[in-house]
Motif scaffolding. Structure first.
Motif, PDB file in Angstrom:
ATOM      1  N   ALA A  54     -47.608  27.775 -10.789  1.00 31.95           N
ATOM      2  CA  ALA A  54     -46.223  27.742 -10.338  1.00 31.95           C
ATOM      3  C   ALA A  54     -45.633  26.386 -10.671  1.00 31.95           C
ATOM      4  O   ALA A  54     -46.285  25.359 -10.495  1.00 31.95           O
ATOM      5  CB  ALA A  54     -46.152  27.990  -8.832  1.00 31.95           C
ATOM      6  N   ALA A  55     -44.401  26.376 -11.156  1.00 29.99           N
ATOM      7  CA  ALA A  55     -43.732  25.134 -11.514  1.00 29.99           C
ATOM      8  C   ALA A  55     -43.171  24.458 -10.263  1.00 29.99           C
ATOM      9  O   ALA A  55     -42.604  25.119  -9.385  1.00 29.99           O
ATOM     10  CB  ALA A  55     -42.611  25.396 -12.513  1.00 29.99           C
ATOM     11  N   LYS A  56     -43.332  23.151 -10.202  1.00 29.01           N
ATOM     12  CA  LYS A  56     -42.818  22.361  -9.085  1.00 29.01           C
ATOM     13  C   LYS A  56     -41.322  22.605  -8.919  1.00 29.01           C
ATOM     14  O   LYS A  56     -40.563  22.520  -9.880  1.00 29.01           O
ATOM     15  CB  LYS A  56     -43.078  20.876  -9.354  1.00 29.01           C
ATOM     16  N   GLY A  57     -40.904  22.959  -7.698  1.00 27.89           N
ATOM     17  CA  GLY A  57     -39.493  23.193  -7.407  1.00 27.89           C
ATOM     18  C   GLY A  57     -39.000  24.566  -7.819  1.00 27.89           C
ATOM     19  O   GLY A  57     -37.865  24.931  -7.517  1.00 27.89           O
ATOM     20  N   VAL A 102     -41.341  25.688  -4.801  1.00 25.11           N
ATOM     21  CA  VAL A 102     -42.775  25.393  -4.722  1.00 25.11           C
ATOM     22  C   VAL A 102     -43.017  23.885  -4.651  1.00 25.11           C
ATOM     23  O   VAL A 102     -42.423  23.108  -5.398  1.00 25.11           O
ATOM     24  CB  VAL A 102     -43.505  25.992  -5.951  1.00 25.11           C
ATOM     25  N   THR A 103     -43.909  23.483  -3.728  1.00 24.46           N
ATOM     26  CA  THR A 103     -44.313  22.081  -3.590  1.00 24.46           C
ATOM     27  C   THR A 103     -45.828  21.993  -3.664  1.00 24.46           C
ATOM     28  O   THR A 103     -46.535  23.015  -3.653  1.00 24.46           O
ATOM     29  CB  THR A 103     -43.859  21.481  -2.243  1.00 24.46           C
ATOM     30  N   LYS A 104     -46.334  20.778  -3.697  1.00 21.59           N
ATOM     31  CA  LYS A 104     -47.786  20.535  -3.741  1.00 21.59           C
ATOM     32  C   LYS A 104     -48.475  21.159  -2.531  1.00 21.59           C
ATOM     33  O   LYS A 104     -49.622  21.598  -2.609  1.00 21.59           O
ATOM     34  CB  LYS A 104     -48.028  19.022  -3.791  1.00 21.59           C
ATOM     35  N   GLU A 128     -51.888  27.078  -8.155  1.00 19.42           N
ATOM     36  CA  GLU A 128     -51.863  25.683  -8.583  1.00 19.42           C
ATOM     37  C   GLU A 128     -50.459  25.339  -9.046  1.00 19.42           C
ATOM     38  O   GLU A 128     -49.807  26.133  -9.713  1.00 19.42           O
ATOM     39  CB  GLU A 128     -52.853  25.438  -9.727  1.00 19.42           C
ATOM     40  N   MET A 129     -50.006  24.135  -8.674  1.00 17.84           N
ATOM     41  CA  MET A 129     -48.672  23.699  -9.061  1.00 17.84           C
ATOM     42  C   MET A 129     -48.736  22.914 -10.365  1.00 17.84           C
ATOM     43  O   MET A 129     -49.662  22.145 -10.588  1.00 17.84           O
ATOM     44  CB  MET A 129     -48.080  22.813  -7.964  1.00 17.84           C
TER      45      MET A 129
END
Length: 190
Positions: A54-57, A102-104, A128-129
């Motif tokens: 998943a991409a951050k944000g 999505v965040t860490k 996993e980000m």
């Protein structure tokens, strides 16, 4: 209307059904088989992905598609925490889990639980980000005299663990550089 409706089906209702239409000119028949399906949820044919990126944000949808009849009820957990619908999390009717922004902290083991009146099953995957891909230098509008050449640039930043591919299109149609090599040329800068 010649319609047959059945309610609260049981296995005894399975079989070949025949519709007969008759008038003064004759008689015709049509056949159909009714199968009654019932099975506990199983992920054997369609397990959850073991690794989900998943991409951050961004947003991510984690699919949960077991085979089951009747349709199962779904629930999700992250580790030992039961998940419920909220501002950033949504469980779809088909069992998929959607996470927004999505965040860490969203990284971890996600388990989908499916249950119907025949049984239950679950499947697990790890989220996993990655760093979001961003265009850092976008193509600019260009005015060119007919017959001249034009160069357009596109530069992007991306997660170093992932590959990056640039795709160019003209008016919504992807440019095939192999077929149109006499007109278009791709220059890749490292």
């Amino acid at each position: 209307k010649g319609e047959l409706r059945m309610q609260s089906l049981t296995f005894d209702d399975a079989g070949m059904y025949q519709c007969i239409a008759e008038n003064t000119h004759g008689i015709i028949y049509a056949n159909a088989e009714l199968k009654i399906v019932a099975s506990p949820p199983t992920f054997e044919l369609n397990p959850m992905k073991k690794k989900i990126l998943a991409a951050k944000g961004g947003r991510v949808v984690i699919e949960c598609k077991p085979k089951a009849a009747p349709k199962p009820k779904f629930s999700w957990s992250k580790g030992t925490e039961l998940l419920v619908n909220g501002s950033r999390i949504r469980i779809w009717d088909d069992g998929s889990l959607e996470i927004f922004n999505v965040t860490k902290l969203d990284e971890g083991r996600y388990t989908c639980f499916a249950e119907n009146n025949r049984g239950k099953a679950n499947s697990t995957g790890v989220l996993e980000m990655t760093e979001a891909t961003r265009i850092t230098l976008a193509p600019l509008n260009v005015d060119v005299t007919v017959g001249e050449n034009a160069t357009m640039q596109c530069i992007a930043s991306h997660d170093p663990t992932l590959d990056l591919t640039f795709i160019w299109s003209l008016n919504g149609f992807v440019i095939d550089f192999e077929k149109e090599h006499e007109h278009y040329e791709r220059n890749v800068m490292v």
